[in-house]
Design an enzyme around this catalytic site. Structure first.
Site, PDB file in Angstrom:
ATOM      1  CG  ASP A 188      -2.681  25.453  15.558  1.00 16.08           C
ATOM      2  OD1 ASP A 188      -2.311  25.383  14.195  1.00 16.08           O
ATOM      3  OD2 ASP A 188      -2.792  26.416  16.110  1.00 16.08           O
ATOM      4  CG  HIS A 212       1.707  28.347  15.352  1.00 11.75           C
ATOM      5  ND1 HIS A 212       2.464  28.229  16.051  1.00 11.75           N
ATOM      6  CD2 HIS A 212       0.677  28.847  16.154  1.00 11.75           C
ATOM      7  CE1 HIS A 212       2.456  28.716  17.216  1.00 11.75           C
ATOM      8  NE2 HIS A 212       1.145  29.100  17.373  1.00 11.75           N
ATOM      9  N   GLY A 236      -6.965  31.429  30.490  1.00 10.21           N
ATOM     10  CA  GLY A 236      -8.090  31.961  29.535  1.00 10.21           C
ATOM     11  C   GLY A 236      -8.463  31.136  28.332  1.00 10.21           C
ATOM     12  CB  THR A 260      -4.023  24.897  20.358  1.00 12.20           C
ATOM     13  OG1 THR A 260      -4.531  25.107  22.040  1.00 12.20           O
ATOM     14  CG2 THR A 260      -4.814  24.139  19.540  1.00 12.20           C
ATOM     15  CB  ALA A 261       0.306  24.990  24.463  1.00 13.93           C
ATOM     16  NE  ARG A 262       4.903  29.166  21.503  1.00 13.43           N
ATOM     17  CZ  ARG A 262       3.743  29.804  21.228  1.00 13.43           C
ATOM     18  NH1 ARG A 262       2.795  29.284  21.227  1.00 13.43           N
ATOM     19  NH2 ARG A 262       4.126  31.261  21.193  1.00 13.43           N
ATOM     20  CD  GLU A 300       5.097  25.886  15.494  1.00 11.67           C
ATOM     21  OE1 GLU A 300       4.941  27.027  15.066  1.00 11.67           O
ATOM     22  OE2 GLU A 300       4.290  25.313  16.052  1.00 11.67           O
TER      23      GLU A 300
END
Length: 335
Positions: free
Chosen positions: A272, A295, A168, A246-248, A277
């Site tokens: 991101d 993030h 998506g 922008t995933a992991r 993190e």
């Protein structure tokens, strides 16, 4: 009446909690200051005893840690808890394999994060190609645009965006960049049958990397996707290309990424997410052309309310129908 547990933050959907569960379930809040207290609360006579389903937000890990095998085993030992409705598209803080083994279903919130995460990726694509992040810092520093070289920047029009994982979020990003237009290609484990005709499937990851001017990563973090983008894959890319994630963070081999920045094989990266993190490797900060965010993918009230409601609705559907609509893929494949 059934009991459900709110495990972690509800920020926006307090009224929806009342609307969804009044008359259907007793709502108990997880208020444990540590894991030992949480585990004790699950035992007979404990404050969480009798719970049948859990709404989970990652903020709960600040107190009780992630839902690892120890917690999953404790949930299973209650004999009543059969559903974890996780708030978030990514669910790497839950041991899904152990849940499956213990008969506990897990849902997430696909779709609820698509717009917010895709627009974050869109910003990173723009910033990396045009060096907007670097330019903004030069303005604040009073150096106007003297650090910026037009020879290092590019328009989006005509460039090729490669999407690794056309779910998506990836599909929403494809529509956004197509407006410029960028050429869009993708690779997923399976060809996406309802993808638009201009979004071209390539037959392998290697081909995706070869053709991409910008690679945007949109795959979940699982054991098999750790360092999916590594030294070999990065070096297949064109010299001067860009990677956006922008995933992991752990999906990309960070050391290989930094080496490619150091020798110029990658011109910049837009990140991101990071492997550890909230810690950020200080070496990434040495490249002013990078666009780095803390993030921010779903940090807006519209998306967060949508995520909360979708997770809560999965829990309501479990109570009423025996299952929610958003089982994670690993569990859907076993139905």
């Amino acid at each position: 009446m059934a009991r459900i547990m709110i495990c972690g933050d509800i920020v926006w959907a307090h009224e929806e909690v009342k609307a969804l569960f009044t008359g259907l379930a007793e709502v108990v809040r997880m208020n444990s200051p540590n894991r030992a207290d949480f585990l004790a609360g699950l035992k007979p006579g404990g404050k969480y005893h009798g719970t049948v389903g859990i709404y989970r937000h990652n903020s709960s890990s600040d107190y009780i840690g992630v839902f690892d095998s120890e917690i999953i085993n404790a949930l299973a030992e209650t004999g009543t808890i059969k559903w974890i409705a996780h708030n978030g598209a990514g669910y790497d803080q839950i041991d899904v394999a152990q849940c499956s083994a213990k008969g506990i279903s897990v849902s997430n919130t696909p779709g609820a994060v698509d717009d917010a995460t895709a627009t974050t990726a869109m910003y990173l694509v723009l910033s990396c190609l045009r060096h907007y992040s670097k330019a903004e810092r030069s303005l604040y520093a009073g150096t106007w645009k003297t650090p910026i070289s037009s020879g290092d920047t590019h328009d989006l029009t005509g460039r090729t965006l490669g999407i690794l994982g056309l779910g998506g979020i990836g599909l929403r990003l494809a529509h956004l960049v197509h407006a410029f237009p960028m050429r869009v290609i993708y690779y997923s484990r399976h060809k996406v049958l309802d993808a638009p005709e201009w979004c071209k499937y390539v037959g392998s990851m290697e081909e995706l990397f070869k053709q991409s001017d910008v690679l945007s990563v949109h795959v979940p973090l699982r054991e098999e996707t750790v360092h999916l983008v590594g030294e070999k894959q990065i070096r297949v890319m064109k010299r001067g290309s860009i990677i956006v994630n922008t995933a992991r963070g752990k999906v990309i081999d960070e050391e290989a990424l930094i080496r490619a920045l150091e020798d110029g094989h990658l011109s910049s990266v837009g990140l991101d997410v990071f492997p550890n993190e909230p810690s950020v490797n200080p070496r990434l900060l040495e490249f002013p052309q990078n666009a780095l965010l803390p993030h921010m993918g779903t940090e807006n009230q519209d998306s967060q309310r949508h995520m909360e409601v979708r997770a809560l609705t999965n829990l309501k559907d479990f109570l009423r129908e025996g299952k929610g609509k958003d089982l994670v893929p690993e569990m859907r494949s076993k139905l």
